[in-house]
Design a protein around this motif. Sequence first.
Motif, mmCIF file in Angstrom:
data_model
loop_
_atom_site.group_PDB
_atom_site.id
_atom_site.type_symbol
_atom_site.label_atom_id
_atom_site.label_comp_id
_atom_site.label_asym_id
_atom_site.label_seq_id
_atom_site.Cartn_x
_atom_site.Cartn_y
_atom_site.Cartn_z
ATOM 1 N N THR A 240 -91.217 62.821 -43.804
ATOM 2 C CA THR A 240 -91.244 63.795 -42.934
ATOM 3 C C THR A 240 -90.617 63.368 -41.664
ATOM 4 O OG1 THR A 240 -92.966 64.923 -44.151
ATOM 5 C CG2 THR A 240 -92.221 65.925 -41.831
ATOM 6 N N HIS A 241 -89.613 64.051 -41.245
ATOM 7 C CA HIS A 241 -88.886 63.884 -39.845
ATOM 8 C C HIS A 241 -88.851 65.013 -38.849
ATOM 9 C CE1 HIS A 241 -87.153 60.086 -41.715
ATOM 10 N NE2 HIS A 241 -87.087 60.957 -42.895
ATOM 11 N N VAL A 242 -89.006 65.079 -37.732
ATOM 12 C CA VAL A 242 -89.249 66.269 -36.735
ATOM 13 C C VAL A 242 -88.008 65.930 -35.804
ATOM 14 C CG1 VAL A 242 -90.698 67.338 -35.226
ATOM 15 C CG2 VAL A 242 -91.601 66.718 -37.094
ATOM 16 N N PHE A 243 -87.470 67.047 -35.736
ATOM 17 C CA PHE A 243 -86.223 67.036 -34.662
ATOM 18 C C PHE A 243 -86.450 68.150 -33.714
ATOM 19 C CE2 PHE A 243 -84.881 65.152 -38.415
ATOM 20 C CZ PHE A 243 -84.152 63.865 -38.107
ATOM 21 N N ASP A 244 -86.490 67.795 -32.518
ATOM 22 C CA ASP A 244 -86.374 69.008 -31.288
ATOM 23 C C ASP A 244 -84.914 69.299 -31.236
ATOM 24 O OD1 ASP A 244 -89.201 69.218 -31.146
ATOM 25 O OD2 ASP A 244 -89.346 67.474 -29.730
ATOM 26 N N LYS A 245 -84.768 70.524 -30.587
ATOM 27 C CA LYS A 245 -83.291 71.054 -30.451
ATOM 28 C C LYS A 245 -82.614 70.825 -31.443
ATOM 29 C CE LYS A 245 -83.556 70.745 -25.301
ATOM 30 N NZ LYS A 245 -83.027 70.042 -24.038
ATOM 31 N N ALA A 246 -82.887 71.325 -32.775
ATOM 32 C CA ALA A 246 -81.980 71.233 -33.760
ATOM 33 C C ALA A 246 -81.183 72.446 -33.732
ATOM 34 C CB ALA A 246 -82.833 71.131 -35.156
ATOM 35 N N TRP A 247 -79.689 72.220 -33.713
ATOM 36 C CA TRP A 247 -78.649 73.176 -33.595
ATOM 37 C C TRP A 247 -78.170 73.533 -35.075
ATOM 38 C CZ3 TRP A 247 -77.640 75.832 -29.304
ATOM 39 C CH2 TRP A 247 -78.029 75.143 -28.154
ATOM 40 N N LEU A 248 -78.062 72.455 -35.972
ATOM 41 C CA LEU A 248 -77.565 72.527 -37.305
ATOM 42 C C LEU A 248 -78.474 71.740 -38.359
ATOM 43 C CD1 LEU A 248 -73.857 71.803 -36.859
ATOM 44 C CD2 LEU A 248 -74.663 73.975 -37.558
ATOM 45 N N ALA A 249 -78.610 72.192 -39.537
ATOM 46 C CA ALA A 249 -79.512 71.453 -40.585
ATOM 47 C C ALA A 249 -78.892 72.019 -42.005
ATOM 48 C CB ALA A 249 -80.828 71.547 -40.324
ATOM 49 N N PRO A 250 -77.808 71.796 -42.194
ATOM 50 C CA PRO A 250 -77.244 71.996 -43.624
ATOM 51 C C PRO A 250 -77.474 70.932 -44.693
ATOM 52 C CG PRO A 250 -75.423 71.133 -42.322
ATOM 53 C CD PRO A 250 -76.833 71.148 -41.192
ATOM 54 N N THR A 251 -77.561 71.497 -45.972
ATOM 55 C CA THR A 251 -77.607 70.522 -47.073
ATOM 56 C C THR A 251 -76.360 70.854 -47.783
ATOM 57 O OG1 THR A 251 -79.921 70.179 -46.804
ATOM 58 C CG2 THR A 251 -79.010 69.848 -48.926
ATOM 59 N N MET A 252 -75.690 69.513 -48.160
ATOM 60 C CA MET A 252 -74.302 69.963 -48.754
ATOM 61 C C MET A 252 -74.140 69.223 -50.112
ATOM 62 S SD MET A 252 -72.753 71.360 -46.246
ATOM 63 C CE MET A 252 -70.886 71.519 -46.728
ATOM 64 N N ASN A 253 -73.275 69.973 -51.109
ATOM 65 C CA ASN A 253 -73.153 69.421 -52.226
ATOM 66 C C ASN A 253 -71.517 69.009 -52.096
ATOM 67 O OD1 ASN A 253 -73.011 69.163 -55.140
ATOM 68 N ND2 ASN A 253 -71.682 70.844 -55.326
ATOM 69 N N GLY A 254 -70.925 69.460 -51.433
ATOM 70 C CA GLY A 254 -69.489 69.104 -51.136
ATOM 71 C C GLY A 254 -69.373 68.508 -49.511
ATOM 72 N N ARG A 255 -68.147 68.449 -49.237
ATOM 73 C CA ARG A 255 -68.042 67.700 -47.618
ATOM 74 C C ARG A 255 -67.812 68.698 -46.814
ATOM 75 N NH1 ARG A 255 -62.861 64.217 -47.976
ATOM 76 N NH2 ARG A 255 -62.390 65.777 -49.594
ATOM 77 N N PHE A 256 -67.144 70.092 -47.248
ATOM 78 C CA PHE A 256 -66.770 71.041 -46.373
ATOM 79 C C PHE A 256 -67.594 72.261 -46.290
ATOM 80 C CE2 PHE A 256 -63.277 68.258 -46.727
ATOM 81 C CZ PHE A 256 -62.622 68.220 -45.568
#
Length: 286
Positions: free
Chosen positions: A181-197
Amino acid sequence: MKTYVIYNKKSNNDQGAKGAFRIKEIWTQKELVYKEVNEFDTYQELFDSISPDDEVVVCGGDGTLNFLVNEIDCDSIENRVYYYPTGSGNDFWTDIGKSAEDGPALINDYLVRLPSVIVNGMTKKFINGIGYGIDGYCCEEGDRQRTKAGDKPINYTSIAIKGLLFHYKPTRATITVNGETHVFDKAWLAPTMNGRFYGGGMMATPDQDRLNTQRTVTTMVMYGKGKIGTLAAFPSIFKGEHVNKTKIVKTFVSNRVKVAFDRPVALQIDGETVLNVREYEVITAE
């Protein structure tokens, strides 16, 4: 053998039909049968009505492909399925290395063993990626503007910049992946991608291969900076260079990942907006 050209006239601000009929100029020797998506109830109905030897060309944008893979079992399709982009963003087309000059591309291999996202009690397959954070906000705001503006094109880059500066507040993100488990403060983006774009040209995960043998996905988080610092780093995502900024960007490769925010925000699945999301989970195909 017939070639059925399925098009969504509403794609690309109602320019979808015009784009689809360009195929007549490209495939002059084929027997083309055009069908608008509202001529049949489901894609399954269409595939059940044609011969396994017939070809199908799907015209539209990334959302059209998402609709296809969630309506039918693409792993069992016998027909040769092609894709021709007539949408506005066309991130799938860019990801597979195609340009505006290319004709329809055979895509059967890209439709199988797709990852699924579980969010707000529903499970959906996705073609390109899951956007969570300011990217989801952009889709939410784009939908709102489209309701007011009608046929006028939506400038998502402008929405993102204004969101970064004024409207969107970052969150605390908790990412559970590969047993950690990883915790990030001030997260702006958190996508999960199958492709690059995704997002009409943003290279969120430049090392992601949608046909990798393990069918892993890549989760990227951009975090830690304030509004001005994030705005300064944001343009690098269009070339995939943001991943070099290791103090504010982390990536995780996995077959299963859960991303949670400390408050509900909008999420997008291949451009389709889902509101009031506190967490999502992605599971890849075996």
